[in-house]
Design an enzyme around this catalytic site. Structure first.
Site, short mmCIF file in Angstrom:
data_model
loop_
_atom_site.label_atom_id
_atom_site.label_comp_id
_atom_site.label_asym_id
_atom_site.label_seq_id
_atom_site.Cartn_x
_atom_site.Cartn_y
_atom_site.Cartn_z
N GLY A 85 -10.30 1.65 2.22
CA GLY A 85 -10.67 1.63 0.81
C GLY A 85 -11.86 2.50 0.46
O GLY A 85 -12.28 2.52 -0.69
N ARG B 27 -1.93 8.54 8.87
CA ARG B 27 -2.04 9.59 7.87
C ARG B 27 -2.34 8.91 6.53
O ARG B 27 -2.21 7.70 6.38
CB ARG B 27 -0.72 10.35 7.75
CG ARG B 27 -0.41 11.17 8.99
CD ARG B 27 0.77 12.08 8.68
NE ARG B 27 1.19 12.83 9.84
CZ ARG B 27 0.62 13.97 10.25
NH1 ARG B 27 -0.41 14.47 9.59
NH2 ARG B 27 1.07 14.60 11.32
N ALA B 28 -2.70 9.72 5.53
CA ALA B 28 -2.98 9.18 4.21
C ALA B 28 -1.74 8.48 3.66
O ALA B 28 -0.63 8.98 3.80
CB ALA B 28 -3.37 10.31 3.27
N VAL B 29 -1.91 7.30 3.07
CA VAL B 29 -0.83 6.66 2.33
C VAL B 29 -1.13 6.85 0.84
O VAL B 29 -0.44 7.56 0.13
CB VAL B 29 -0.68 5.18 2.71
CG1 VAL B 29 0.46 4.55 1.92
CG2 VAL B 29 -0.43 5.05 4.20
N SER C 95 -4.53 7.52 0.02
CA SER C 95 -5.83 8.20 -0.01
C SER C 95 -5.62 9.71 0.11
O SER C 95 -4.53 10.18 0.39
CB SER C 95 -6.68 7.68 1.14
OG SER C 95 -6.21 8.20 2.36
N THR D 211 -7.32 9.66 8.92
CA THR D 211 -7.99 10.27 10.08
C THR D 211 -7.06 11.27 10.78
O THR D 211 -7.50 12.34 11.22
CB THR D 211 -8.45 9.17 11.05
OG1 THR D 211 -9.40 8.35 10.37
CG2 THR D 211 -9.12 9.77 12.28
N ASP E 81 -2.38 -7.88 -0.38
CA ASP E 81 -2.69 -7.65 1.02
C ASP E 81 -3.39 -8.91 1.54
O ASP E 81 -4.58 -8.90 1.81
CB ASP E 81 -3.60 -6.41 1.14
CG ASP E 81 -3.67 -5.89 2.55
OD1 ASP E 81 -3.01 -6.46 3.44
OD2 ASP E 81 -4.41 -4.91 2.78
N SER F 75 -1.58 -7.50 10.99
CA SER F 75 -1.24 -6.07 11.00
C SER F 75 -2.22 -5.31 11.88
O SER F 75 -1.83 -4.53 12.76
CB SER F 75 -1.29 -5.50 9.58
OG SER F 75 -0.26 -6.04 8.80
#
Lengths: 492, 492
Positions: A164, A191-193, A195, A199, A252, A260
């Site tokens: 976040g 990977r970015a979802v 964002s 990283t 979430d 998770s």
């Protein structure tokens, strides 16, 4: 009922069967009912989709996952999967037994649940939550259906951030520091979802990130570490399927979040994990109380899994580092390793690395590793093992040439830096697909700002993307400047 | 992003758009995200489905509901519909405002929600329930999106059964009695969903049941009543869409159930309604306490809608009548009107009709209407107006010629008659599609049974269907016979 099976592509990876309305009525099969298909002495279950057009009466259309169903088959109405009964129990706020959680996870893994049922699962977990026992069993079940990595070293260090926060790329710095101290840290990242850069996207600026399990093993044997994409290995694969059901609802729930995170760590073979929990406006965890509870629960579930979990509660309201976007964050990371770079990123990396070192029982200092250049050297070794150039300098990393700088319209204090808006802007400029696109932030919260001072610069690879981001910037105010001397923002 | 629109049939009635993964990544569009499509100065929203194969990059596939989207269109990522935020609020157990319920209903009506979101809606209502205020507003919202029937008469009588009882075909008898007393009762009924026969299926044995609104009006003008299929008129159309989301989870929360029932009655223009609430094992309402609460709540919501609601709590554990299946139930109905027929059906019809007559302020006796033959005559008039033969006799109604009678294997008392198993058997024999298929029940609960007495007879139209039903009968025991003298059922 005897039907002729035909394979049909309707763009789904779910085990659906298409029945003509005439046959479906005859069977008494409603949408989302299951049918049992007997073929070649095998029995398969499919979820019913009724159609007037796509298949003729006498025919059953099967999607790709059922493509082994061929020829004349016998079709009967089947009951609901047991997992649906267990989801219903969770809706009734009943504590689920280990075998019930295991069945739910297995059925989600095998795509046996319809979206209605997945939506009910996500909702049930959100409204009624999981006890710590349920979370432990869920974590094990999620981890058990995927791949497990194993390592020779007795201590395997790992970290995770609950996420976040914009530009929060501490992981490469931490891996460099911790592996420089002799620990093993095989890091898989996403990977970015939603964002502007994950990283894995940032590391891909330096080197390859997609490797097989065998390749990862040899990189880790050579360098004590790795910084690879987790999607290339099948760790806790149901996680993505559950997130797919949570995303549309923007939920979430903590029990699911813990399962998770920890199921992936368990599958990755990690023994000592530091979990970064940023809290505050705009981050996943909104209050310090909630962050503390999550930290305590994560440690307890970790204990049950024989995993040493330590948590760091951090400020989530402000961005870390100056750059947002793959290349811009990569530049910050490398600058910190070179002994320079944004102070916020250096400080957070050092603090988290020290916690992880201490947590693993290693007497080493993160600042030493950085100042001595050992972390930089170690980072270069990992980059080289992942087919990158170990001699790259932060000054080699150029952001997109199309740029605009947004400036302050008055003097005052930067009172609020909105992570969410900054991320939206960076994505609009093209990140993460356009790796050089993104933002550079010039002022952070509580800093003094003079009229016309630069607040942030948007970088894009093409004029069109820059124009799109500029249009969005006109409607947003990601960095607010307030003058303490004036109650008015402006008068019109 | 500019894309070329093509219509694509993937067997769905939902407004989906298929994007190639390349374009979807570029847009940042995940599965179930929405995109805004601008075309011909119009803006349309679609739900994203990602595909590697079904559409090429540069193309957007649209399903049938979006087929007006053509040519080159501009596609951007859209936010979630507001209704999803309101569903999330219900998951958080917040009482929803009228405009929030209205938005949810409208979005369900317009197929704007994904199945994940529909599953969350059903789950939220099930776990957190609706207050009476919410139920009232939901009822109005559901009724408002469909058609409204209007009638000249000041009193419009109606009935509804909450369902779950086999062979419970009291409606045609009630309509005959009540209209014979001069009341107006334009009855719309459903076809079987999971049962072997709905009232509309039973009436179709006598006459047509599918009519337009205009045709229904002229039937009612002529006869004071009708017995037609409700699917032909668009009353509270979201009801079916909500039921589709509840069915896979086997849930039917009271607030939603009330809104479903009363919204249809409101749209049908009914002023005085009797609601039959069967309770007990196997029916929708399990306990007397729950039945009483449901009755009180239905009356309160009715008050708010200016509708006089009266409820009759009945025994739901045993079947009503002897026949199960369209023709067999039609035979029972006609036999009762002829002054004969199964006592359980006669008694229940008379009791409910008397309640409805009294409720409408009419001083008339249901028994008189039956015994004088006026109800039979009135039924004939309605059948004739619906293009049927008014002179048909119950003895003309022959069940399927293929039959087997299942007999008692010991003497004793019929202790348990399982509605659900009887319905499953009747459906397996071919009901409701094979109208002559079904069951005749020879013994009801608490009756004395001698060894080898007939318990029930299965009727089918074809030997194959009979064989299927027989095979199922071998595995079930829908009518259990226990000997009080022996604790053992049998010894092997």
């Amino acid at each position: 009922m005897q039907l002729e099976a035909v394979t049909i592509d309707i763009g789904t990876s779910r085990p659906l069967v298409l029945l003509n309305t005439v046959d479906a009525d005859e069977l008494g099969a409603h949408p989302l009912d299951r049918v049992r298909i007997e073929h070649d002495e095998e029995t398969t279950t499919g979820i019913v989709k009724r159609t007037d057009e796509l298949v003729e009466p006498g025919t059953i259309g099967v999607t790709e996952p059922l493509s082994r169903v061929r020829g004349t088959v016998d079709v009967t109405l089947a009951g609901k999967p047991r997992s649906v009964r267990y989801i219903r129990r969770k809706l009734d706020d009943v504590e689920l037994q280990p075998h019930e959680l295991e069945t739910i996870v297995r059925h989600i893994h095998e795509d046996r649940l319809s979206d209605i049922e997945l939506g009910a699962y996500a909702s049930a977990v959100y409204t009624n939550g999981f006890s710590l026992d349920e979370t432990k069993h869920l974590t094990e079940a999620m981890s058990d259906v995927g791949q497990r990595l194993t390592w020779d070293a007795p201590v395997i260090a790992d970290k995770h951030s609950v996420g976040g926060v914009a530009g929060n790329c501490v992981t490469p710095v931490m891996v460099a520091i911790v592996t420089a101290a002799g620990l093993t840290m095989p890091k898989t990242s996403s990977r970015a979802v939603t964002s502007p850069a994950g990283t894995a996207d940032v590391m891909e600026v330096f080197c390859d990130v997609e490797f097989t399990t065998d390749e990862i093993e040899s990189i880790v044997t050579e360098t004590n570490g790795c910084l690879v994409w987790g999607g290339g290995v099948d760790l806790s694969p149901v996680d993505d399927k559950i997130i797919r059901a949570e995303n549309p609802l923007s939920i979430d729930p903590p029990g699911q979040l813990m399962a998770s995170v920890l199921s992936k760590k368990r599958s990755a073979g990690s023994t000592h994990v530091v979990i970064d929990i940023p809290y505050g406006e705009g981050s996943k965890v909104e209050s310090l109380v909630a962050a503390r509870k999550l930290a305590d629960d994560l440690k307890r579930v970790g204990d049950h899994l024989d995993m040493d979990v330590s948590c760091a509660i951090t400020h989530g309201a402000d961005p870390i580092g100056r750059g947002i976007g793959p290349v811009l964050e990569a530049r910050d990371v490398l600058a910190v390793l070179e002994g320079d770079g944004p102070e916020s990123l250096r400080l957070k990396s050092v603090r988290l690395a020290n916690i992880l070192l201490e947590h693993c029982g290693v007497d080493a200092s993160a600042v030493d590793a950085l100042e001595s250049g050992r972390a930089l050297e170690q980072f270069g070794r990992i980059v080289a093992a992942q087919n990158g150039d170990p001699d790259i300098k932060s000054s080699d990393l150029e952001p997109g040439a199309e740029s605009t700088t947004v400036r302050a319209e008055r003097s005052g204090i930067a009172t609020r830096v909105d992570n969410r808006q900054l991320c939206d802007l960076a994505r609009r400029a093209g990140a993460p697909l356009d790796t050089r696109a993104g933002l550079v932030i010039h002022r952070t919260a509580s800093e003094r700002v003079e009229d016309d001072d630069p607040l942030y610069t948007i970088h894009a690879e093409t004029p069109a993307k820059l124009a799109e981001a500029e249009a969005l910037a006109d409607r947003l105010e990601p960095i607010q400047v307030r003058s303490k001397a004036d109650a008015l923002v402006e008068r019109r």
